[in-house]
Design a protein around this motif. Structure first.
Motif, short mmCIF file in Angstrom:
data_model
loop_
_atom_site.label_atom_id
_atom_site.label_comp_id
_atom_site.label_asym_id
_atom_site.label_seq_id
_atom_site.Cartn_x
_atom_site.Cartn_y
_atom_site.Cartn_z
N ALA A 174 0.83 -1.21 0.00
CA ALA A 174 0.00 0.00 0.00
C ALA A 174 0.86 1.26 0.00
O ALA A 174 0.40 2.33 -0.39
CB ALA A 174 -0.91 0.00 1.22
N LYS A 224 3.15 2.03 2.83
CA LYS A 224 3.50 2.46 4.19
C LYS A 224 5.00 2.65 4.35
O LYS A 224 5.46 3.71 4.81
CB LYS A 224 3.01 1.41 5.21
CG LYS A 224 1.54 1.08 5.09
CD LYS A 224 1.12 -0.01 6.07
CE LYS A 224 1.77 -1.37 5.81
NZ LYS A 224 1.32 -2.04 4.58
N SER A 225 5.74 1.62 3.96
CA SER A 225 7.19 1.71 4.13
C SER A 225 7.76 2.83 3.28
O SER A 225 8.65 3.58 3.70
CB SER A 225 7.86 0.39 3.74
OG SER A 225 7.43 -0.62 4.61
N LEU A 279 9.41 -7.38 -4.70
CA LEU A 279 8.03 -7.41 -4.20
C LEU A 279 7.97 -6.81 -2.81
O LEU A 279 8.96 -6.76 -2.09
CB LEU A 279 7.54 -8.85 -4.13
CG LEU A 279 7.36 -9.61 -5.42
CD1 LEU A 279 6.65 -10.93 -5.14
CD2 LEU A 279 6.58 -8.81 -6.43
N SER A 280 6.77 -6.39 -2.41
CA SER A 280 6.61 -5.95 -1.03
C SER A 280 6.72 -7.18 -0.13
O SER A 280 6.55 -8.31 -0.56
CB SER A 280 5.26 -5.27 -0.83
OG SER A 280 4.26 -6.24 -0.66
N1 LIG Z 1 12.68 0.94 -4.58
C1 LIG Z 1 11.59 0.50 -5.17
N2 LIG Z 1 11.61 0.23 -6.49
C2 LIG Z 1 10.52 -0.20 -7.12
N3 LIG Z 1 9.33 -0.39 -6.51
C3 LIG Z 1 9.24 -0.16 -5.20
C4 LIG Z 1 10.35 0.31 -4.47
N4 LIG Z 1 10.00 0.47 -3.21
C5 LIG Z 1 8.69 0.12 -3.15
N5 LIG Z 1 8.24 -0.26 -4.34
C6 LIG Z 1 6.88 -0.71 -4.63
O1 LIG Z 1 6.03 0.25 -4.11
C7 LIG Z 1 4.89 -0.36 -3.54
C8 LIG Z 1 4.75 0.10 -2.12
O2 LIG Z 1 5.71 -0.58 -1.31
P1 LIG Z 1 5.82 -0.41 0.28
O3 LIG Z 1 7.00 -1.18 0.71
O4 LIG Z 1 5.75 1.01 0.63
O5 LIG Z 1 4.54 -1.16 0.81
P2 LIG Z 1 4.14 -1.45 2.30
O6 LIG Z 1 2.87 -0.78 2.48
O7 LIG Z 1 5.22 -1.14 3.22
O8 LIG Z 1 3.93 -3.02 2.21
P3 LIG Z 1 4.20 -4.15 3.33
O9 LIG Z 1 3.01 -4.17 4.19
O10 LIG Z 1 4.30 -5.40 2.54
O11 LIG Z 1 5.45 -3.79 3.99
C9 LIG Z 1 5.08 -1.84 -3.68
O12 LIG Z 1 4.33 -2.28 -4.79
C10 LIG Z 1 6.56 -2.00 -3.96
O13 LIG Z 1 6.80 -3.10 -4.78
#
Ligand SMILES: Nc1ncnc2c1ncn2[C@@H]1O[C@H](COP(=O)(O)OP(=O)(O)OP(=O)(O)O)[C@@H](O)[C@H]1O
Ligand SMILES: Nc1ncnc2c1ncn2[C@@H]1O[C@H](COP(=O)(O)OP(=O)(O)OP(=O)(O)O)[C@@H](O)[C@H]1O
Ligand SMILES: [Mg+2]
Ligand SMILES: [Mg+2]
Lengths: 297, 310, 496, 310
Positions: free
Chosen positions: C42, C44-45, C395-396
């Protein structure tokens, strides 16, 4: 005579005999033959010989000399890696009271050394150039040079050769073969490609010359005449069967023999010349039987 | 990522070098010269090919050049001692594979980093090659002449062999489980093991294969030179091969590598050496230019990669 | 309450053309726990990484104390008082725990590092949080839970007005998670603005003052926690209701599944025995970490134990050989997917089929064929990638976890060992994974589960064995205990 | 772990070599010979010391030997051109540091692996050294004589310098934030950055330092040889230094390294070379023995490590 009893730790040496240290420069065919000659002649002369190899590194050479000094040999025979790095070697040995005998090259300060068996590399190059001058007559010809590795030895050889060539002979290519046959072959292939009308080639040693011949033959340039340096058994055979046309013999056997004999004599205060020039012989198809032996058995 | 041309940096540098040389030296573009270049790089290509597969699997063999030197020496001694070419080739390849296997055993069953272990064996083998030759050169006369100097349909045999080896390695890496296992091991050895890959066996096979290819390279070199002299091949050859592989984008840490990149790297190094000769560049500048070209290619490749994976 | 310390406005971030964040606003107030919630991927990270200077936003602003901070870097963020524990646990492996805690701020006298101070200050930092880890240990030897503790301790020690915790309690034991939450409350009361990311609804409801829900990179809703209930939160994140109730499973058979006898290994496991029948799910409960990952190492054949026997499906399986464990029909799913689970450079499809293809002894590998065989798995396990078949490392985290499960559970196991199977996955995926485990048991597979989440244990297990100091101290049928009972059982087990 | 003697494998091999040689060659244990050995390894020790710090930080400089070659060449030209020793030393060290810095810039700001980048600069610098010397040798007469050949209280100056460098690096690695940052960067660069360490600045400093130490090694070499000739130092020197460092237990991947281990590695290589000379081992066998000793030391070290960290 030098007191042989000072060589206390030259284990195995008979009382009254001389101990020599031989510091070789590299591991090529020439160096191996030289070392064999030194060892065999020393045996005949009843001298004990220690050997070390500097593997083409000036720092290692100095280390080897230091090691020889600490085993307290009566004299050192040095086939140097590099003429100009010799000063440090000589100073070291002198400080330790151990005289140095040089092979292949000499130094300006003859008083600092025991003696030398010198190969005049410039003259070697000149002899090859003279043969080309004679062979070509008044025709204008194109000449290619496959040199050795950058450094004094190759520079002297190639310098002697190119400066002596007649005006009718033009050096159209000059590339380093690094004393490495594989590299020389690449260079030769490219050279014959760029200059298909080449008449002669000067190659800085025979090991490279064989590789160059292969490259020329493969390119259909079978009639390029190759001149080289060494006079090894393989080289003489190549002259016989026409792969090489001329070579200048600087017999490793002769150098090694001269070095040991002269060192022993000089140590014994015999009245002999300090510096002896190693005889050079131009070997062609007509003079193959005059070729001196290159390598001891 | 899919749209990005792989190895763009390398290709760009290669094209620049080729165009520049072609404009300045007529002989560069003759078919004869191009065949020359390709023959000259064949030996390096075979070593680099084997190394690509091995490094992709997270391994390293710094002793392939020295292994080739030993093979060259042994084969030369055998041929000049009157053994038949067939016997010699078989013995030499087996020996080289065994040397590779020993490297593999050390790396697999002790805790020594591959680079360290094979740097040590490289020294050891350089010494063995000298011992085998007894410090002298050994000629083999007309034997193996065909491989080293003949052509088939205008193409040098050496080139045919090298191309075959590269294509085969490429196919293995792409289309066989053996090749994919290499990627998995290089990417994460623990995971590879837990997934049921017999990692030790695979490693031994990979090192033995690298050894055998080094042996093949040694035989090719011997057939070209017609003689084995002290200090033929060895560490210098190895460094050229390593340079070609890493410039081609294979990771030193494993898990990433392509034969196409390696082939480009090998060709780049060969073309540069050839161009420097044809352009009559002073020998003192040759190293400088080669180093600079490598550096530029690496930097361009690096910038390109920076975009895709962090 | 004063104004926000950090104000995020209109932040957008794309990776290779795909948007991870779109037009996001966020306010962080001192003395407030602000939870970020959303499904895997989504954003968050990514959002907190922009706050801590790891990524730079493509558009939008980050203000700290009312000053815009364009081009925020990690160092700059740190100086501004933004501390962050990233989702991916990372310590400098060769250094000691103490040095990791003090890194970047080693106590010095006259420019010389004073080692005694390093150790004592690190010890203080840990004991202040009630954490008991020897600071002289090498960081590389720590379990994931211990790493988390050390990272939290490090960030807390450094202080700062904003503390970002990205899934701090994923794969922590109930006890440790409670410790972390207690710590968060204390910091909040000291006036720190805490950003808290978690997939555990109950946890978030219990701790957050304000909740922001993200979906597909955009803010769905941001409001005080009191205005949410669990159902509306889930609906906000997922876009629908998620039910993960315990279904009727067929009763376990009497056939033997996994039988572990007198297993001993180091300090972590001493005379551990357990029997799981086919079709039964047995959870091992106890201090997470050491024992849990040791079990994985031993059962998978990665490491040979000091003593013990194992049989799978009634057949003796020798320890210490991966191939034997696999051949016996045992499948072990690691809780540490990064080091023991996936090959990050390889594609999603290839990771999915990595074990299966080896078990079937395939010698050929063709991309199209692979994609055809992997497609149903992707669908079944709900693996979502931004596009095509990328390297699995991109992937996330939640999606990586699904790939890991799919990789092992498709291979028709007789029995399996699952270590934290829902580590880091979102609520919807969690429900899906739970359903998969149900189905697995329904097919007659014996499942040994090691989970740090009591909720998960109650949801999945038929029986619970409580482990303390490496040996089994109690066994209960799940029907006999409540979730809270379970927690106290686990904690209390440690004391007895 | 605390009870385990670090570098036990290395020490064991070293002791065996020493005892064996002492029994067989009387001259080995003379103080003169021991001082010789220590002087001979001084240059290598300085390069290896710099490399230890750099590799611990996860870096690699394969061009230090070549950097030393360039320094040697430049200093020789300056001295023979009449510049004072003081000016020469300062200029040479600065130049070497700048070369290191350039390596650092490439490694830090492009995506090129350090090994690849510095392998390319190694070639480039080998060429530059040739250019500076114009392919000839340059002698420096009596200048710098004292450093290369004199002793202070019976100890060669070269040894004093080398020991000082190693001790300083050891202290830096143990007791300064600069040194600890190196460990952190090598262990996990990402963490180091997140911890607020200025990683790029640190890297530049480390590479510049490695360069400066390579320059110092070059000056030491020059003072010993009294001349700079083509092919002095260069890649061969580098390989010896790398061998010493890795044998000493510094990890190629970074995060782990000790100066004590490196010093042991340097001494082992020096003692083996000396022993082989004194024992009159055929030069063809010397490489074999050196390689074998390295391999054995690495394997013993490896087994020892296997126990502690998996
Ligand atoms: N450096 C990157 N390069 C390409 N895509 C990225 C990068 N960082 C994040 N993404 C993509 O952006 C989207 C958001 O990732 P994010 O890690 O913020 O999700 P999250 O909410 O933290 O998920 P989770 O609950 O699995 O940790 C994901 O689809 C991820 O694959
Ligand atoms: N090169 C990349 N391409 C696409 N996404 C990436 C890339 N590198 C990282 N990401 C994504 O960036 C996000 C943040 O990475 P981070 O390491 O914080 O979390 P993570 O991958 O979920 O970690 P973990 O798997 O340890 O839980 C993740 O969603 C990750 O998938
Ligand atoms: Mg996340
Ligand atoms: Mg995640």
């Amino acid at each position: 005579a030098q007191d042989a009893d000072t060589s206390a730790d030259s284990g195995g040496s008979k009382k009254g005999s001389v101990s020599l240290g031989f510091v070789n420069g590299a591991n090529t065919h020439f160096h191996t033959c030289l070392q064999k000659a030194v060892e065999q002649t020393a045996k005949k002369e009843d001298a004990k010989v220690y050997t070390a190899n500097s593997k083409q590194d000036a720092g290692t050479e100095l280390s080897n000399i230091e090691d020889m000094i600490s085993r307290n040999v009566d004299a050192l025979i040095v086939q140097t890696v590099n003429v100009d790095a010799l000063d440090g070697d000589i100073a070291k040995a002198k400080a330790a009271g151990i005289p140095i005998y040089l092979t292949s090259v000499s130094t300006d300060k003859i008083s600092d050394i025991l003696g030398a068996a010198v190969v005049d590399l410039t003259e070697v190059g000149q002899m090859d150039a003279d043969w080309i001058a004679k062979d070509a007559g008044s025709k204008s010809v194109k000449v290619g040079v496959v040199a050795g590795a950058p450094g004094a030895a190759s520079d002297l050889l190639v310098g002697g050769f190119t400066k002596r060539l007649p005006a009718t002979a033009k050096v159209v290519a000059n590339q380093p073969g690094m004393f490495n046959p594989a590299k020389a072959q690449d260079v030769a292939e490219n050279m014959i490609q760029a200059h298909p009308d080449l008449d002669y080639a000067f190659v800085a040693n025979e090991e490279m010359a064989f590789a160059v011949r292969k490259a020329f033959d493969a390119a259909g340039a079978k009639n390029v005449k190759i001149v080289s340096v060494n006079g090894s058994e393989d080289g003489i055979a190549a002259i016989k069967d026409g792969r090489l046309q001329a070579t200048v013999s600087n017999s490793a056997l002769t150098i090694g023999q001269t070095a040991v004999k002269q060192s022993v004599d000089l140590l014994a205060d015999k009245k002999v010349d300090k510096v002896s020039k190693v005889p050079l012989t131009l070997i062609t198809r007509d003079t193959v039987d005059q070729a001196p032996q290159y390598c001891p058995e | 990522m899919a749209l990005r041309l792989p190895h763009a940096g390398l290709i760009a540098v290669l094209v620049v070098v080729i165009v520049f040389t072609a404009l300045r030296a007529d002989s560069f573009t003759t078919s004869q010269n191009l065949l020359n270049v390709l023959r000259q790089i064949s030996v390096n290509a075979v070593i680099a090919g084997g190394l690509t597969l091995l490094m992709t699997a997270g391994g390293m063999d710094f002793s392939m050049g020295s292994n080739a030197a030993v093979t060259t020496a042994v084969a030369a001694q055998m041929l000049s001692g009157g053994h038949s070419t067939a016997v010699t080739v078989v013995v030499a390849l087996l020996l080289a594979a065994v040397v590779g296997l020993v490297n593999g055993l050390v790396v697999t069953f002790t805790n020594v980093a591959p680079f360290v272990a094979t740097l040590a064996t490289a020294m050891l083998l350089d010494g063995v090659a000298l011992l085998v030759l007894n410090g002298m050169s050994v000629t083999i006369g007309d034997k193996m002449q065909a491989l080293g100097n003949s052509t088939v349909a205008g193409v040098p045999w050496l080139l045919v062999v090298a191309a075959l080896v590269l294509v085969l390695i490429g196919l293995v890496m792409r289309f066989t489980t053996f090749g994919r296992d290499a990627f998995a091991m290089g990417g994460n050895e623990h995971v590879a093991r837990l997934s049921g890959i017999n990692v030790p066996a695979r490693k031994l096979a990979l090192y033995a294969l690298a050894g055998a290819l080094a042996g093949l390279a040694g035989l090719m070199l011997l057939s070209r030179l017609g003689a084995s002299a002290p200090n033929t091949a060895g560490l210098q050859t190895q460094l050229t091969a390593v340079a070609a592989v890493v410039i081609g984008g294979t990771s030193l840490a494993g898990g990433r590598g392509t034969v196409a990149g390696t082939a480009l790297g090998v060709v780049l190094l060969g073309v540069v050496a050839n161009a420097l000769n044809l352009l009559q560049v002073n020998s003192n500048y040759q190293l400088v230019v080669t180093g600079a070209v490598l550096l530029v290619a690496a930097v361009i490749n690096g910038f390109q990669r920076k975009g895709s994976t962090p | 309450m004063s104004g926000p310390v950090v104000r995020v406005r209109g932040v957008t971030k794309t990776f290779g053309g795909a948007a991870a964040l779109r037009d996001v606003d966020l306010d962080l107030h001192p003395g407030e726990v602000h939870a970020l919630m959303g499904m895997n991927g989504a954003g968050k990270s990514t959002l907190v990484q922009i706050l801590s200077g790891v990524h730079q936003a493509d558009r939008g602003t980050v203000e700290v104390d009312g000053h815009a901070q364009p081009g925020l870097t990690v160092r700059r963020a740190r100086r501004l008082g933004i501390a962050s524990v990233p989702q991916r646990r990372e310590l400098a492996a060769g250094l000691t725990v103490a040095e990791n805690i003090m890194l970047g701020d080693l106590p010095r006298r006259h420019g010389v590092v004073t080692w005694s101070a390093v150790n004592s200050e690190a010890e203080q930092a840990l004991s202040g949080l009630g954490i008991d880890i020897d600071v002289r240990r090498a960081a590389g030897e720590l379990t994931v839970a211990e790493q988390t503790m050390v990272e939290v301790a490090r960030e807390v020690r450094r202080g700062g007005r904003v503390l970002v915790l990205d899934e701090p309690t994923a794969c922590l034991s109930a006890e440790a998670a409670a410790q972390i939450r207690g710590l968060v409350r204390r910091l909040r009361d000291d006036g720190v603005a805490v950003v808290y990311i978690s997939h555990y609804i109950d946890e978030v409801m219990g701790i957050a003052d304000r909740i922001t829900v993200l979906r597909d990179g955009g803010v769905v809703r941001s409001a005080p926690a009191a205005e949410f209930d669990a159902a509306s939160l889930v609906r906000g994140m997922v876009g629908r209701d998620v039910v993960s109730a315990r279904p009727e499973r067929p009763a376990p058979t009497d056939e033997p599944g996994i039988s572990v006898r007198a297993l001993s290994h180091g300090r972590a496991i001493r005379g551990f025995s357990v029997d799981v029948r086919r079709g039964e799910v047995v959870a091992v409960l106890g201090p997470a970490g050491d024992a849990q990952s040791s079990l994985f190492d031993l059962l998978s054949g990665r490491v040979a134990p000091d003593a013990g026997q194992l049989s799978v499906g009634g057949v003796e399986v020798p320890f210490g050989k991966v191939s034997a464990s696999l051949a016996g029909g045992l499948r072990c799913v690691t809780g540490d997917r990064r080091t023991l689970g996936l090959v990050p450079e390889l594609s999603v499809d290839e990771n999915l089929m990595l074990a299966q293809d080896r078990l079937e002894r395939r010698s050929w590998h063709r991309g199209r064929d692979l994609a055809r065989r992997a497609a149903p798995l992707r669908r079944r396990y709900g693996v979502v990638a931004l596009a095509g078949n990328p390297a699995v490392g991109t992937l996330s985290g939640g999606n990586q976890q699904k790939v890991l499960l799919a990789k092992w559970l498709q291979t028709a196991p007789v029995a399996c060992f699952l270590e934290d199977p829902t580590n880091g996955v979102d609520i919807a995926a969690m429900a899906e994974i739970h359903a998969l485990v149900d189905e697995l048991a329904g097919r007659g597979v014996a499942v040994l589960l090691a989970s740090s989440s009591a909720e998960e244990v109650v949801r999945l297990a038929d029986r619970v064995v409580v482990v303390s100091a490496g040996r089994v101290v109690a066994q209960r049928s799940v029907a006999e205990v409540s979730q809270d009972g379970l927690v106290s059982l686990a904690v209390g087990g440690g004391g007895s």
